[in-house]
Design an enzyme around this catalytic site. Structure first.
Site, PDB file in Angstrom:
ATOM      1  N   HIS A   1     -40.643  41.172   8.076  1.00 16.98           N
ATOM      2  CA  HIS A   1     -40.442  41.133   6.492  1.00 16.98           C
ATOM      3  C   HIS A   1     -39.285  42.329   6.037  1.00 16.98           C
ATOM      4  O   HIS A   1     -38.870  42.187   4.998  1.00 16.98           O
ATOM      5  CB  HIS A   1     -41.728  41.507   5.770  1.00 16.98           C
ATOM      6  CG  HIS A   1     -42.219  43.005   5.988  1.00 16.98           C
ATOM      7  ND1 HIS A   1     -42.941  43.601   6.984  1.00 16.98           N
ATOM      8  CD2 HIS A   1     -42.153  44.148   5.274  1.00 16.98           C
ATOM      9  CE1 HIS A   1     -43.068  44.730   7.001  1.00 16.98           C
ATOM     10  NE2 HIS A   1     -42.736  45.047   5.813  1.00 16.98           N
ATOM     11  N   ASP A   2     -39.159  43.210   7.142  1.00 18.82           N
ATOM     12  CA  ASP A   2     -38.159  44.353   6.862  1.00 18.82           C
ATOM     13  C   ASP A   2     -36.770  43.940   7.557  1.00 18.82           C
ATOM     14  O   ASP A   2     -36.130  44.845   7.634  1.00 18.82           O
ATOM     15  CB  ASP A   2     -38.830  45.802   7.077  1.00 18.82           C
ATOM     16  CG  ASP A   2     -39.420  46.298   5.776  1.00 18.82           C
ATOM     17  OD1 ASP A   2     -39.320  45.464   4.687  1.00 18.82           O
ATOM     18  OD2 ASP A   2     -40.100  47.163   5.943  1.00 18.82           O
TER      19      ASP A   2
ATOM     20  N   LYS B   1     -33.235  45.037   6.206  1.00 22.92           N
ATOM     21  CA  LYS B   1     -33.064  46.635   6.407  1.00 22.92           C
ATOM     22  C   LYS B   1     -31.758  47.070   7.457  1.00 22.92           C
ATOM     23  O   LYS B   1     -31.183  48.119   7.435  1.00 22.92           O
ATOM     24  CB  LYS B   1     -34.190  47.448   6.626  1.00 22.92           C
ATOM     25  CG  LYS B   1     -35.136  47.643   5.524  1.00 22.92           C
ATOM     26  CD  LYS B   1     -36.405  48.605   5.747  1.00 22.92           C
ATOM     27  CE  LYS B   1     -36.852  48.870   4.379  1.00 22.92           C
ATOM     28  NZ  LYS B   1     -38.072  49.666   4.583  1.00 22.92           N
TER      29      LYS B   1
ATOM     30  N   HIS C   1     -41.113  39.292  -1.077  1.00 29.23           N
ATOM     31  CA  HIS C   1     -42.374  40.106  -0.807  1.00 29.23           C
ATOM     32  C   HIS C   1     -42.530  41.532  -1.627  1.00 29.23           C
ATOM     33  O   HIS C   1     -43.478  42.119  -1.608  1.00 29.23           O
ATOM     34  CB  HIS C   1     -42.563  40.433   0.837  1.00 29.23           C
ATOM     35  CG  HIS C   1     -41.671  41.515   1.451  1.00 29.23           C
ATOM     36  ND1 HIS C   1     -40.153  41.196   1.669  1.00 29.23           N
ATOM     37  CD2 HIS C   1     -41.597  42.892   1.751  1.00 29.23           C
ATOM     38  CE1 HIS C   1     -39.503  42.373   2.053  1.00 29.23           C
ATOM     39  NE2 HIS C   1     -40.343  43.356   1.993  1.00 29.23           N
TER      40      HIS C   1
END
Length: 343
Positions: free
Chosen positions: A202-203, A206, A255
């Protein structure tokens, strides 16, 4: 071919497509005492095709002469419908040309009337055994592929942790919570697998955010916060061309969206946000509050519960929130899914 080479506990289903009920009964009487066979009849091509869908039978005995369609046409229709069950084609005396045509159209083997019973058992056994072996190989391959797939996903998630060491373990933590929520919601295992993949990654966006912003030890400026808020979009761009069997890229893009439209990056509302993203939203907050950031201390599970309950129905899907609360209601559940979160 002996029955002992097949798992004894399993029953093998044989579909006989034949309009002669006496003939079906004779096959049943002949095959069922010989092994773990369960024989079922279908008197027409239409009924046979209906029963054959889904490949729930291990072998099909298909008669050439049927009242509504001939056996060759049935074979072609099976091919069109993607029915993969091995078919043993049954022809009349002297119909060798028809039998050859049947083999051309995908029949596994053939039997010629009237002497079909003496060769029937070994040929049925051979067909069942080959199907069993193919299923075993396919299962082994699928398991290896799944292990490789999840391993690749975990490796991709680890890239984020290298970039932002303050959140080491966050992806796995979100995945555990999201899976617990999905199970409480009684979602199918296939959907749960997709939610786990989405949570682990989900990240991933980054990695496109400068490290000095991610690890900055003081409060972020508005410009820096805006840069971090683009990570769902970056994640979507990274993953959108991967042909996942689940909406992974979309879940990652959404999200940080919130039911009332106050989220980012698109400001989606309500049902515009897909369910996997709504699950990730709760799991992400629940896990993130356990981590010390450069500019704030970890807040703990009690604060997470208070925060998420306060936003239930406005920021977060209340059904998802209720499922999460059920998953942590017992001490055992809390320890299992939130063991790293300070109280």
């Amino acid at each position: 071919m002996k029955m002992s080479v097949l798992p004894n506990a399993q029953r093998y289903k044989i579909l006989v497509i034949d309009d002669n009920s006496d003939h079906v009964e004779l096959i049943k009487v002949y095959l069922e005492p010989a092994g773990n066979f369960e024989v079922e009849g279908a008197a027409t091509a239409a009924k046979g095709l209906e029963k054959a869908k889904g490949d729930t039978f291990d072998v099909i005995l298909l008669d050439y002469r049927l009242p509504d369609q001939d056996g060759l046409d049935v074979l072609q229709e099976m091919e069109k419908r993607g029915i993969k069950t091995p078919v043993i084609f049954v022809t009349g005396y002297g119909d060798i040309k028809i039998a050859i045509e049947a083999m051309k159209h995908g029949a596994y083997d053939y039997l010629s009337k009237p002497e079909i019973f003496s060769p029937m058992l070994p040929r049925v056994l051979q067909a069942v055994w080959e199907r069993f072996q193919l299923q075993k190989v396919a299962l082994d391959f699928e398991q290896k592929l799944n292990r490789a797939f999840f391993g690749m996903t975990e490796a991709m998630a680890a890239m984020v942790e290298v970039k932002d060491p303050y959140t080491a373990g966050h992806g796995e933590g979100v995945a555990k919570i999201a899976v617990a929520i999905a199970k409480e919601m009684n979602l199918p295992q296939r959907d749960i697998d997709g939610i786990r993949i989405s949570a682990l990654l989900h990240d991933i966006g980054k990695i496109a955010v400068p490290s000095e912003i991610l690890t900055k030890p003081t409060n972020l400026t508005d410009l820096e916060r805006a840069a971090i808020n683009q990570h769902p979009r970056y994640g979507y761009e990274i993953l959108k061309k991967i042909d996942f069997p689940w909406p992974v890229a979309e879940a990652i893009l959404q999200h940080h969206e919130r039911l009332d439209g106050s989220g980012y990056p698109q400001g989606l509302k309500g049902d515009e946000i897909i369910l996997p993203a709504r699950i990730l939203a709760v799991a992400d907050i629940a896990d993130a509050m356990s981590y010390q950031r450069p500019y704030r201390a970890a807040r703990g599970i009690k604060a997470a519960i208070e925060e998420i309950k306060k936003g239930s129905g406005t920021l977060y899907d209340s059904t998802v929130v209720d499922a999460w609360l059920r998953s942590i209601r017992t001490k055992k559940g809390a320890e299992k899914h939130h063991s790293h979160i300070p109280s």
